[in-house]
Motif scaffolding. Structure first.
Motif, PDB file in Angstrom:
ATOM      1  N   PRO A   1       1.073  15.411  -1.997  1.00  0.00           N
ATOM      2  CA  PRO A   1       0.235  16.545  -1.562  1.00  0.00           C
ATOM      3  C   PRO A   1       0.276  16.782  -0.054  1.00  0.00           C
ATOM      4  CG  PRO A   1      -0.925  15.213  -3.176  1.00  0.00           C
ATOM      5  CD  PRO A   1       0.280  14.429  -2.770  1.00  0.00           C
ATOM      6  N   ARG A   2       0.157  15.705   0.749  1.00  0.00           N
ATOM      7  CA  ARG A   2       0.203  15.879   2.194  1.00  0.00           C
ATOM      8  C   ARG A   2       1.616  16.207   2.668  1.00  0.00           C
ATOM      9  NH1 ARG A   2      -2.863  10.866   4.825  1.00  0.00           N
ATOM     10  NH2 ARG A   2      -2.387   9.905   2.813  1.00  0.00           N
ATOM     11  N   GLN A   3       2.625  15.690   1.981  1.00  0.00           N
ATOM     12  CA  GLN A   3       3.998  16.066   2.328  1.00  0.00           C
ATOM     13  C   GLN A   3       4.209  17.559   2.115  1.00  0.00           C
ATOM     14  OE1 GLN A   3       6.425  13.584  -0.130  1.00  0.00           O
ATOM     15  NE2 GLN A   3       6.001  11.703   1.016  1.00  0.00           N
ATOM     16  N   PHE A   4       3.652  18.069   1.036  1.00  0.00           N
ATOM     17  CA  PHE A   4       3.782  19.493   0.733  1.00  0.00           C
ATOM     18  C   PHE A   4       3.067  20.328   1.787  1.00  0.00           C
ATOM     19  CE2 PHE A   4       2.103  23.323  -1.361  1.00  0.00           C
ATOM     20  CZ  PHE A   4       3.291  23.892  -1.804  1.00  0.00           C
ATOM     21  N   LEU A   5       1.829  19.932   2.141  1.00  0.00           N
ATOM     22  CA  LEU A   5       1.068  20.682   3.140  1.00  0.00           C
ATOM     23  C   LEU A   5       1.710  20.588   4.524  1.00  0.00           C
ATOM     24  CD1 LEU A   5      -2.577  19.740   2.078  1.00  0.00           C
ATOM     25  CD2 LEU A   5      -1.375  21.896   1.650  1.00  0.00           C
TER      26      LEU A   5
ATOM     27  N   THR B   1       0.830  -1.202   0.000  1.00  0.00           N
ATOM     28  CA  THR B   1       0.000   0.000   0.000  1.00  0.00           C
ATOM     29  C   THR B   1       0.863   1.250   0.000  1.00  0.00           C
ATOM     30  OG1 THR B   1      -0.152  -0.102   2.412  1.00  0.00           O
ATOM     31  CG2 THR B   1      -1.950  -1.114   1.134  1.00  0.00           C
ATOM     32  N   VAL B   2       0.341   2.288  -0.618  1.00  0.00           N
ATOM     33  CA  VAL B   2       1.008   3.584  -0.702  1.00  0.00           C
ATOM     34  C   VAL B   2      -0.021   4.658  -0.373  1.00  0.00           C
ATOM     35  CG1 VAL B   2       2.679   2.814  -2.434  1.00  0.00           C
ATOM     36  CG2 VAL B   2       0.490   3.782  -3.167  1.00  0.00           C
ATOM     37  N   PRO B   3       0.395   5.862  -0.012  1.00  0.00           N
ATOM     38  CA  PRO B   3      -0.558   6.939   0.236  1.00  0.00           C
ATOM     39  C   PRO B   3      -1.460   7.168  -0.977  1.00  0.00           C
ATOM     40  CG  PRO B   3       1.596   7.556   1.048  1.00  0.00           C
ATOM     41  CD  PRO B   3       1.788   6.273   0.297  1.00  0.00           C
ATOM     42  N   ILE B   4      -2.708   7.444  -0.721  1.00  0.00           N
ATOM     43  CA  ILE B   4      -3.704   7.566  -1.792  1.00  0.00           C
ATOM     44  C   ILE B   4      -3.702   8.952  -2.440  1.00  0.00           C
ATOM     45  CG2 ILE B   4      -5.631   8.406  -0.384  1.00  0.00           C
ATOM     46  CD1 ILE B   4      -7.415   6.378  -1.880  1.00  0.00           C
ATOM     47  N   ASP B   5      -2.882   9.856  -1.937  1.00  0.00           N
ATOM     48  CA  ASP B   5      -2.925  11.251  -2.382  1.00  0.00           C
ATOM     49  C   ASP B   5      -2.794  11.390  -3.897  1.00  0.00           C
ATOM     50  OD1 ASP B   5      -2.062  10.828   0.298  1.00  0.00           O
ATOM     51  OD2 ASP B   5      -1.593  12.965   0.482  1.00  0.00           O
ATOM     52  N   PHE B   6      -1.860  10.676  -4.496  1.00  0.00           N
ATOM     53  CA  PHE B   6      -1.618  10.779  -5.940  1.00  0.00           C
ATOM     54  C   PHE B   6      -2.874  10.442  -6.720  1.00  0.00           C
ATOM     55  CE2 PHE B   6      -1.359   6.267  -5.393  1.00  0.00           C
ATOM     56  CZ  PHE B   6      -1.715   5.709  -6.602  1.00  0.00           C
ATOM     57  N   LEU B   7      -3.638   9.465  -6.230  1.00  0.00           N
ATOM     58  CA  LEU B   7      -4.842   9.017  -6.923  1.00  0.00           C
ATOM     59  C   LEU B   7      -5.959  10.043  -6.803  1.00  0.00           C
ATOM     60  CD1 LEU B   7      -5.713   6.624  -8.601  1.00  0.00           C
ATOM     61  CD2 LEU B   7      -6.456   5.458  -6.511  1.00  0.00           C
TER      62      LEU B   7
ATOM     63  N   GLY C   1       2.926  23.082   8.060  1.00  0.00           N
ATOM     64  CA  GLY C   1       2.244  22.847   9.313  1.00  0.00           C
ATOM     65  C   GLY C   1       0.793  22.459   9.179  1.00  0.00           C
ATOM     66  N   TRP C   2       0.360  22.048   7.972  1.00  0.00           N
ATOM     67  CA  TRP C   2      -1.027  21.661   7.743  1.00  0.00           C
ATOM     68  C   TRP C   2      -1.107  20.150   7.578  1.00  0.00           C
ATOM     69  CZ3 TRP C   2      -1.468  25.679   3.254  1.00  0.00           C
ATOM     70  CH2 TRP C   2      -1.475  26.974   3.805  1.00  0.00           C
ATOM     71  N   GLY C   3      -1.937  19.501   8.376  1.00  0.00           N
ATOM     72  CA  GLY C   3      -2.169  18.074   8.212  1.00  0.00           C
ATOM     73  C   GLY C   3      -1.025  17.229   8.722  1.00  0.00           C
ATOM     74  N   ASN C   4      -1.199  15.933   8.590  1.00  0.00           N
ATOM     75  CA  ASN C   4      -0.205  14.960   9.028  1.00  0.00           C
ATOM     76  C   ASN C   4       0.533  14.370   7.841  1.00  0.00           C
ATOM     77  OD1 ASN C   4      -1.096  15.239  11.744  1.00  0.00           O
ATOM     78  ND2 ASN C   4      -2.784  13.810  11.328  1.00  0.00           N
ATOM     79  N   ARG C   5       1.754  13.955   8.107  1.00  0.00           N
ATOM     80  CA  ARG C   5       2.525  13.282   7.067  1.00  0.00           C
ATOM     81  C   ARG C   5       1.888  11.923   6.782  1.00  0.00           C
ATOM     82  NH1 ARG C   5       7.635  13.892   5.123  1.00  0.00           N
ATOM     83  NH2 ARG C   5       8.030  15.510   6.693  1.00  0.00           N
ATOM     84  N   PRO C   6       1.728  11.541   5.500  1.00  0.00           N
ATOM     85  CA  PRO C   6       1.092  10.257   5.176  1.00  0.00           C
ATOM     86  C   PRO C   6       1.923   9.076   5.656  1.00  0.00           C
ATOM     87  CG  PRO C   6       2.073  11.244   3.213  1.00  0.00           C
ATOM     88  CD  PRO C   6       2.136  12.284   4.298  1.00  0.00           C
ATOM     89  N   GLU C   7       1.237   8.035   6.074  1.00  0.00           N
ATOM     90  CA  GLU C   7       1.894   6.820   6.533  1.00  0.00           C
ATOM     91  C   GLU C   7       1.573   5.683   5.565  1.00  0.00           C
ATOM     92  OE1 GLU C   7       0.679   6.022  10.473  1.00  0.00           O
ATOM     93  OE2 GLU C   7       1.501   7.894  11.308  1.00  0.00           O
TER      94      GLU C   7
END
Length: 525
Positions: free
Chosen positions: A287-291, A19-25, A295-301
């Motif tokens: 996307p979440r890494q960028f945010l 599994t990978v972070p779903i952000d790209f999708l 200081g916005w949101g959590n780093r994807p796991e």
């Protein structure tokens, strides 16, 4: 399955089923939906559904799909009659917005995919590589779990929400987006492209373009820059995007390349779709890494990678289907190296091979009808059968000319002329060459079967390459060429002066019984 094969399959499965972070999708889902909605709305505004699909009396269907017909329907909306194909485009726009929003995602993406395939199969005269790519992507979308995050579905049903997606979605998207680049580069490894054609001829007609008129060097420098730059870009961009250290540079090149294409050629949504789609080469959680940096949101796991021992039958089936799709998408473009004929000349294997910008054709076609009983011959007026848009395409493809002749023969049979013979004088200039017949003019095309075999009545390309294009006007071709014509044509050799198509660009000209095309829709599709 041997132990070595099974081990390789398990290793591939391990990689694809992690599994990978779903952000790209999520980003791809939104971008695809927005771009396709834009395409559908633009089509309705420009009258494309009516002019291209409802208005024509005949459509050039793909072999085996003659049963695919445009929607024969007209409804009144607000007192205005709307044809069925325009309604389909409106439905496309609505479905695309639902895809972007993640609303009823599985249902709407499936409906969109079915609609796109139906639309694509109606008429191959409108084939473009980016339409083919959009159709492929639309059929991939229902199988992606793209509605599990940042969607209306996930908001309405939090139990379905997921922060991860299977890695096969990521790698399949990367593969599919990379295919046009890679095979487009392979296709450019041919003599005409490396020697500067058709770019030299195409750019010679664009000297008034703002970008070209301000180019500080000689035009031949621009020709070589486009030819070699395009070749190197296509072959190098996927490796540049795959490696982390060169990824940003590759993305910058991608943006610059497609923005230049947008400004030079009229290719619609393709540049913007490819720029948005290229983001799948970034880390899947970008996307979440960028945010998170702000200081916005959590780093994807990323969840735990499954082991081969836990692979179920459905998982193995998924991996098998992914590998099958990759195999088909690899083999189909490579068929040009084993099938007969030059695809840029005969068009036999041009479709689905990602041949872009490789052929500029000027063509003229005239269809002769002969009554075998009386021996009388005449010229068929093609305007009742085709629109100007279709006329601008049919002359470059011998099998489309054959397909048209079969339709004309059937039409004449219903009017009391069942045994009419049809022959075609089809002259084509490929990439600036001197024109030559592309179809044997002595062959009665009504007696030739329509099948998947390479037609023996296609005349091989024998005219040599020319550095500077042969620019004799179309109406003078017959007086300038030495043609071996059958007696049915000899008595009717009257030069026809083409009439410019209303609203056409400088690259397309058509007439009642003659068709000329200077550039292959410049997008090269």
């Amino acid at each position: 399955m041997t132990q070595e094969t099974g081990s390789a399959f398990n290793r591939i499965s391990n990689r694809l089923l992690q599994t990978v972070p779903i952000d790209f999708l999520v980003v791809f889902r939104i971008a695809f939906g927005v771009v396709m909605c834009w395409w559908a709305i633009s089509g309705v505004r420009n009258g494309i559904p009516y002019n291209n699909y409802t208005l024509p009396a005949y459509h050039f269907t793909y072999y085996g799909f003659d049963w695919v017909k445009p929607i024969d329907l007209s409804v009144a909306i607000g007192g205005v009659a709307v044809d069925g194909m325009s309604l389909l485009y409106i439905a496309f726009a609505g479905l695309a917005i639902c895809i972007a929003m993640g609303l009823w995602y599985r249902l709407v993406s499936t409906l969109f995919a079915v609609g796109m395939l139906y639309w694509f199969l109606i008429d191959k005269a409108y084939y473009l590589n980016h339409y083919y790519l959009c159709t492929l992507l639309s059929w991939m979308m229902p199988f992606f779990p793209a509605g599990r995050a940042f969607s209306v579905d996930a908001w309405r049903n939090p139990s379905q929400r997921r922060d991860t997606a299977p890695a096969w979605c990521l790698w399949l998207l990367r593969f599919q987006i990379g295919v046009p680049y890679f095979f487009g580069g392979i296709a450019k490894l041919n003599a005409d492209w490396l020697r500067g054609q058709p770019m030299r001829t195409t750019l010679s007609y664009m000297t008034d373009h703002p970008w070209i008129s301000r180019f500080p060097f000689d035009q031949e420098v621009l020709v070589q820059l486009v030819c070699w730059g395009g070749l190197l870009f296509d072959l190098a961009i996927v490796p540049l995007l795959l490696f982390r250290k060169t990824r940003l540079f590759g993305f910058f090149l991608t943006c610059a390349f497609h923005i230049c294409n947008h400004n030079l050629w009229n290719i619609g949504i393709f540049p913007w779709l490819m720029i948005a789609a290229t983001t799948v080469y970034f880390d899947p959680g970008w996307p979440r890494q960028f945010l998170h940096r702000f200081g916005w949101g959590n780093r994807p796991e990323v969840a735990e990678t499954p082991s081969a021992a836990r692979f179920s039958l459905p998982q193995r089936l998924v991996v098998s289907c992914v590998l099958l799709w990759i195999g088909v998408q690899t083999i189909v473009p490579l068929r040009v190296f084993v099938l007969p004929g030059n695809p840029s000349w005969s068009e036999y294997s041009h479709h689905f091979s990602w041949h872009m910008l490789l052929r500029a054709k000027v063509s003229g076609v005239r269809v002769y009808a002969t009554d075998p009983e009386s021996g009388r011959s005449g010229v068929i007026d093609l305007r009742p059968y085709l629109t100007q848009r279709q006329l601008a395409v049919v002359g470059r493809d011998p099998r489309m000319i054959h397909q048209l002749c079969l339709f004309i023969a059937d039409d004449l049979a219903t009017k009391g002329h069942p045994n009419v013979e049809l022959r075609a004088l089809a002259l084509v200039s490929l990439n600036g060459r001197k024109p030559q017949p592309i179809i044997d003019p002595a062959v009665d095309l009504t007696k030739q079967p329509r099948d998947l075999r390479y037609p023996d009545w296609i005349v091989d390309l024998h005219e040599p390459y020319r550095h500077l294009a042969w620019k004799v006007p179309l109406e003078q071709w017959e007086s300038q060429l030495s043609l071996d014509l059958p007696p049915q044509m000899m008595a009717l050799r009257i030069p026809q002066r083409p009439v410019p198509e209303a609203g056409a660009s400088s690259t397309d000209r058509s007439a009642a019984i003659a068709v000329s095309q200077r550039a292959d829709s410049v997008a090269g599709n």
